[in-house]
Scaffold this motif. Structure first.
Motif, PDB file in Angstrom:
ATOM      1  N   THR A   5       0.985  -1.529   0.721  1.00 48.98           N
ATOM      2  CA  THR A   5       0.078   0.144  -0.129  1.00 48.98           C
ATOM      3  C   THR A   5       0.961   1.152  -0.068  1.00 48.98           C
ATOM      4  O   THR A   5       1.921   1.153   0.649  1.00 48.98           O
ATOM      5  CB  THR A   5      -1.014  -0.126   1.344  1.00 48.98           C
ATOM      6  N   VAL A   6       0.547   2.588  -0.957  1.00 47.76           N
ATOM      7  CA  VAL A   6       1.627   3.517  -0.944  1.00 47.76           C
ATOM      8  C   VAL A   6       0.637   4.232  -1.060  1.00 47.76           C
ATOM      9  O   VAL A   6      -1.102   4.772  -1.395  1.00 47.76           O
ATOM     10  CB  VAL A   6       2.280   3.589  -2.412  1.00 47.76           C
ATOM     11  N   LEU A   7       1.541   5.338   0.307  1.00 48.02           N
ATOM     12  CA  LEU A   7       0.497   7.074   0.245  1.00 48.02           C
ATOM     13  C   LEU A   7       1.716   7.147  -0.370  1.00 48.02           C
ATOM     14  O   LEU A   7       2.711   7.351   0.485  1.00 48.02           O
ATOM     15  CB  LEU A   7      -0.046   6.670   2.079  1.00 48.02           C
ATOM     16  N   LYS A   8       0.842   8.783  -0.962  1.00 46.52           N
ATOM     17  CA  LYS A   8       1.902   9.556  -1.161  1.00 46.52           C
ATOM     18  C   LYS A   8       1.489  11.514  -0.599  1.00 46.52           C
ATOM     19  O   LYS A   8       0.350  11.214  -1.499  1.00 46.52           O
ATOM     20  CB  LYS A   8       1.978   9.715  -3.129  1.00 46.52           C
ATOM     21  N   VAL A   9       2.336  11.634  -0.419  1.00 49.31           N
ATOM     22  CA  VAL A   9       1.885  13.669   0.170  1.00 49.31           C
ATOM     23  C   VAL A   9       2.878  14.352  -1.434  1.00 49.31           C
ATOM     24  O   VAL A   9       4.414  14.253  -0.881  1.00 49.31           O
ATOM     25  CB  VAL A   9       2.421  13.809   0.766  1.00 49.31           C
ATOM     26  N   ARG A  10       2.227  14.400  -2.681  1.00 43.86           N
ATOM     27  CA  ARG A  10       3.521  15.274  -3.816  1.00 43.86           C
ATOM     28  C   ARG A  10       2.940  16.514  -3.614  1.00 43.86           C
ATOM     29  O   ARG A  10       1.340  16.132  -4.654  1.00 43.86           O
ATOM     30  CB  ARG A  10       4.434  14.236  -3.920  1.00 43.86           C
ATOM     31  N   ILE A  11       3.240  16.864  -4.147  1.00 45.12           N
ATOM     32  CA  ILE A  11       3.119  18.367  -5.493  1.00 45.12           C
ATOM     33  C   ILE A  11       2.783  17.737  -6.569  1.00 45.12           C
ATOM     34  O   ILE A  11       3.764  17.130  -7.214  1.00 45.12           O
ATOM     35  CB  ILE A  11       4.246  20.164  -5.601  1.00 45.12           C
TER      36      ILE A  11
END
Length: 195
Positions: A65-71
């Protein structure tokens, strides 16, 4: 717009605003705002510009499971374009202002105020100043959005199971069955805080 649901499975969901879901399995999520899950988010990839607030991420079987916080790329491009527009507007304004001042020095008011070229330069200075103000306002809005994403956090009130990968911009962290944590980016590194 926000998207609210009780359950997603093998879904692809995109929202300009927030995504709120009870349970999400093997899905692809993208939110311009925050992603919230009251039960579990397991499998797939979820990206949120404003962070996450989750009960549990992943599962006991170690489901990737991948969670990403990015612009997002659109925001990066808008930021670049606004900065170029500001630079160009400043250069043009400097050139116009120089011409305007030269006319003010060379001609007395009663002469220059009747000259078409002087009127056009004066109008162009005013217009370019207004454009620059608009670009600067847009730059502040884009910078605030970027800052909001850079400051975003992933809050997990339940368990972060092994197999969960959290990416905050270029920083990456892999869960090892932690409970009740907040994950944030600090100086380009991932910082994990026990709540």
């Amino acid at each position: 717009r926000d998207v609210v649901s009780r359950f997603f499975e093998s879904a692809k969901v995109t929202a300009k605003g927030n995504i709120e879901v009870d349970k999400c399995l093997n899905s692809q999520l993208y939110a311009g705002g925050m992603i919230t899950s009251t039960r579990v988010l397991a499998g797939g990839v979820a990206q949120a510009e404003s962070g996450f607030r989750l009960n549990s991420v992943g599962n006991q079987a170690g489901l990737h499971t991948v969670l990403k916080v990015r612009i997002n790329q659109k925001m990066r491009e808008e930021n670049r374009m606004v900065k170029v527009a500001i630079q160009e507007a400043r250069q043009e304004l400097e050139m116009l202002s120089k011409s305007y001042e030269e006319y003010k020095i060379k001609f007395p008011p009663e002469v220059r105020n009747n000259m078409e070229i002087f009127k056009k330069i004066e109008k162009a200075v005013y217009t370019k100043t207004k454009h620059l103000e608009q670009f600067l306002k847009l730059e502040a809005e884009v910078d605030e959005s970027i800052k909001k994403t850079k400051d975003a956090r992933i809050v997990i009130t339940g368990q972060a199971f092994e197999g969960a990968v959290l990416e905050l911009e270029e920083a990456r962290w892999e869960a090892e069955n932690q409970h009740n944590i907040t994950v944030k980016r600090q100086d380009g590194q991932v910082e994990v805080i026990n709540n």
